[in-house]
Design a protein around this motif. Structure first.
Motif, mmCIF file in Angstrom:
data_model
loop_
_atom_site.group_PDB
_atom_site.id
_atom_site.type_symbol
_atom_site.label_atom_id
_atom_site.label_comp_id
_atom_site.label_asym_id
_atom_site.label_seq_id
_atom_site.Cartn_x
_atom_site.Cartn_y
_atom_site.Cartn_z
ATOM 1 N N THR A 9 29.431 -27.226 -10.275
ATOM 2 C CA THR A 9 28.237 -27.873 -9.734
ATOM 3 C C THR A 9 28.408 -28.074 -8.235
ATOM 4 O O THR A 9 29.531 -28.161 -7.731
ATOM 5 N N PHE A 10 27.290 -28.123 -7.545
ATOM 6 C CA PHE A 10 27.309 -28.498 -6.128
ATOM 7 C C PHE A 10 26.606 -29.846 -5.999
ATOM 8 O O PHE A 10 25.543 -30.065 -6.568
ATOM 9 N N SER A 11 27.228 -30.752 -5.284
ATOM 10 C CA SER A 11 26.735 -32.124 -5.171
ATOM 11 C C SER A 11 25.858 -32.295 -3.936
ATOM 12 O O SER A 11 25.842 -31.447 -3.030
ATOM 13 N N LEU A 12 25.173 -33.405 -3.888
ATOM 14 C CA LEU A 12 24.381 -33.739 -2.710
ATOM 15 C C LEU A 12 25.274 -33.862 -1.479
ATOM 16 O O LEU A 12 24.931 -33.388 -0.400
ATOM 17 N N ALA A 13 26.433 -34.480 -1.657
ATOM 18 C CA ALA A 13 27.348 -34.651 -0.524
ATOM 19 C C ALA A 13 27.803 -33.302 0.023
ATOM 20 O O ALA A 13 27.918 -33.125 1.239
ATOM 21 N N GLU A 14 28.051 -32.336 -0.865
ATOM 22 C CA GLU A 14 28.473 -31.016 -0.406
ATOM 23 C C GLU A 14 27.344 -30.326 0.357
ATOM 24 O O GLU A 14 27.581 -29.675 1.380
ATOM 25 N N LEU A 15 26.119 -30.464 -0.127
ATOM 26 C CA LEU A 15 24.974 -29.890 0.581
ATOM 27 C C LEU A 15 24.812 -30.525 1.954
ATOM 28 O O LEU A 15 24.577 -29.832 2.952
ATOM 29 N N GLN A 16 24.923 -31.845 2.017
ATOM 30 C CA GLN A 16 24.761 -32.533 3.300
ATOM 31 C C GLN A 16 25.852 -32.122 4.287
ATOM 32 O O GLN A 16 25.580 -31.921 5.472
#
Length: 400
Positions: A253-260
């Motif tokens: 999974t990719f998290s919101l923190a990783e996207l930010q």
């Protein structure tokens, strides 16, 4: 043919297979070896064996006055671009040949395409088949009319090995925000490397421009040549089809923190000072994107001293001019650049950071131009050009 056969040996291919078309990147000047190679072919009477489009070159041949580099580079870059035409290549000079209706390969068609974003688009969005062909081997395949029967030309290499999904903390509204997709591409490239991944959990029926943004960024931050998006790309109507009925090597999974963090990594310039340049259209803008830029301007113009440069293909620009979009953009103070790209050709005046909506542009330009990038949505880029400073608009990122 010696080059093609040697590539087949390196790849472990047992045979060569015919192709129906090619897209050549070797027309972009990287030094005298680039010219020497095409001169050898042209002087020997070589002609491409299949319809062949050309990638961007070193300068805009239709608007040469936009080039701000040295005269020697311009002369040699022009020479290189023109010599490829002598081989029978079509003077498209675009990184987005898939935007040309008569140059788009169909599902399952075997081709030899160069240019990283075009390769990903070809395999992923069109379902045609190409490996990552770089300079010289691309035109060698075009002249020979064959490629090694290896890699993504073969069905078994095209199934997804990695499943990548949004984590529970990624808001649904963000998944419907255009600015997400180049950022997601950066994450995909870092996670997948050279592996084929399938994106699961995204909205179905993603537009070609969103898929283009994913692929261009993924081929920049990684070595991605193909990805699937469930219910959006032709070889992934379902997750099981994308996996060819097999178990994936990994489910992540990719998290919101990783996207930010990925989004923030695309800004390398100072947002606080005055803004002097905005770059849109990497990869080359489609007619839909040109129309949206015009709509976002809403009758306004870039602020005094701000260059708003939009790169597109000459064929797309011809279509835009035919419906009045091109002329209205020029009247609004927009510079329309063709035949090249603003992160490889010196077209901006002055110094300081350049704002862009492209993950690919932001990834490469600090190295190719020596200028910092400021990443934002297309709307933020246009509003910032009008204001003469970086403008941040309310978005799904804020809600997150």
């Amino acid at each position: 043919m010696r080059l093609v056969v040697r590539a087949a040996e390196v790849l472990g291919a047992e045979s060569l297979i015919p192709i129906t078309r090619a897209h050549v990147d070797s027309c972009l000047y990287h030094g005298e070896a680039s010219v020497d190679f095409v001169e050898r072919l042209a002087d020997g009477g070589a002609q491409v064996a299949v319809p062949t489009t050309l990638n961007v070159g070193a300068l805009d041949l239709l608007h040469p006055e936009l080039f701000r580099g040295d005269a020697r580079t311009a002369e040699r870059g022009r020479r290189l671009m023109e010599r490829y035409r002598a081989l029978g290549c079509r003077a498209t000079y675009t990184c987005a040949p898939y935007q040309l209706p008569d140059a788009r390969p169909s599902l399952g068609e075997q081709v030899a395409w160069a240019e990283s974003n075009a390769i990903v688009f070809c395999n992923s969005v069109l379902g045609a088949r190409t490996n990552r062909y770089g300079d010289f081997i691309d035109v060698a395949c075009a002249v020979a009319g064959v490629v090694p029967d290896a890699g993504l030309h073969r069905t078994e290499a095209r199934r997804a090995r990695l499943v990548l999904r949004p984590a529970a903390d990624v808001p649904a509204a963000l998944l419907d925000d255009d600015a997400l997709y180049p950022v997601l591409g950066i994450v995909l490239g870092r996670r997948a490397g050279a592996a084929v991944a399938v994106l699961d959990g995204l909205p179905p029926g993603l537009s070609e421009d969103r898929l283009k943004a994913i692929g261009a960024a993924a081929a920049s931050s990684g070595a991605v040549a193909m990805f699937h998006a469930v219910a959006s790309t032709p070889e992934a109507p379902t997750l099981d089809v994308a996996l060819a009925g097999s178990r994936p090597d990994a489910v992540e999974t990719f998290s919101l923190a990783e996207l930010q963090a990925a989004r923030d990594s695309l800004t390398s310039g100072d947002e606080a000072g005055p803004l002097r340049a905005v770059a849109l259209g990497t990869p080359h803008a489609s007619l839909v994107e040109l129309t949206r830029i015009l709509d976002l301007l809403g009758g306004e113009r870039p602020a005094r001293g701000v260059e708003l440069v939009v790169s597109t293909g000459r064929d797309v620009l011809e279509g835009a001019d035919a419906v009045g979009i091109g002329g209205r953009l020029r009247d609004a103070g927009v510079t329309l650049l063709v035949d090249t790209c603003s992160y490889v050709s010196p077209v901006f005046d002055g110094h300081g950071p350049v704002m862009t909506d492209s993950g690919k542009w932001a990834f490469y330009a600090p190295g190719t131009l020596g200028r910092g990038a400021i990443f934002g949505s297309t709307a933020e880029c246009v509003r910032s050009a009008v204001a003469g400073r970086v403008v941040r608009l309310p978005s799904a990122w804020d809600a997150a």
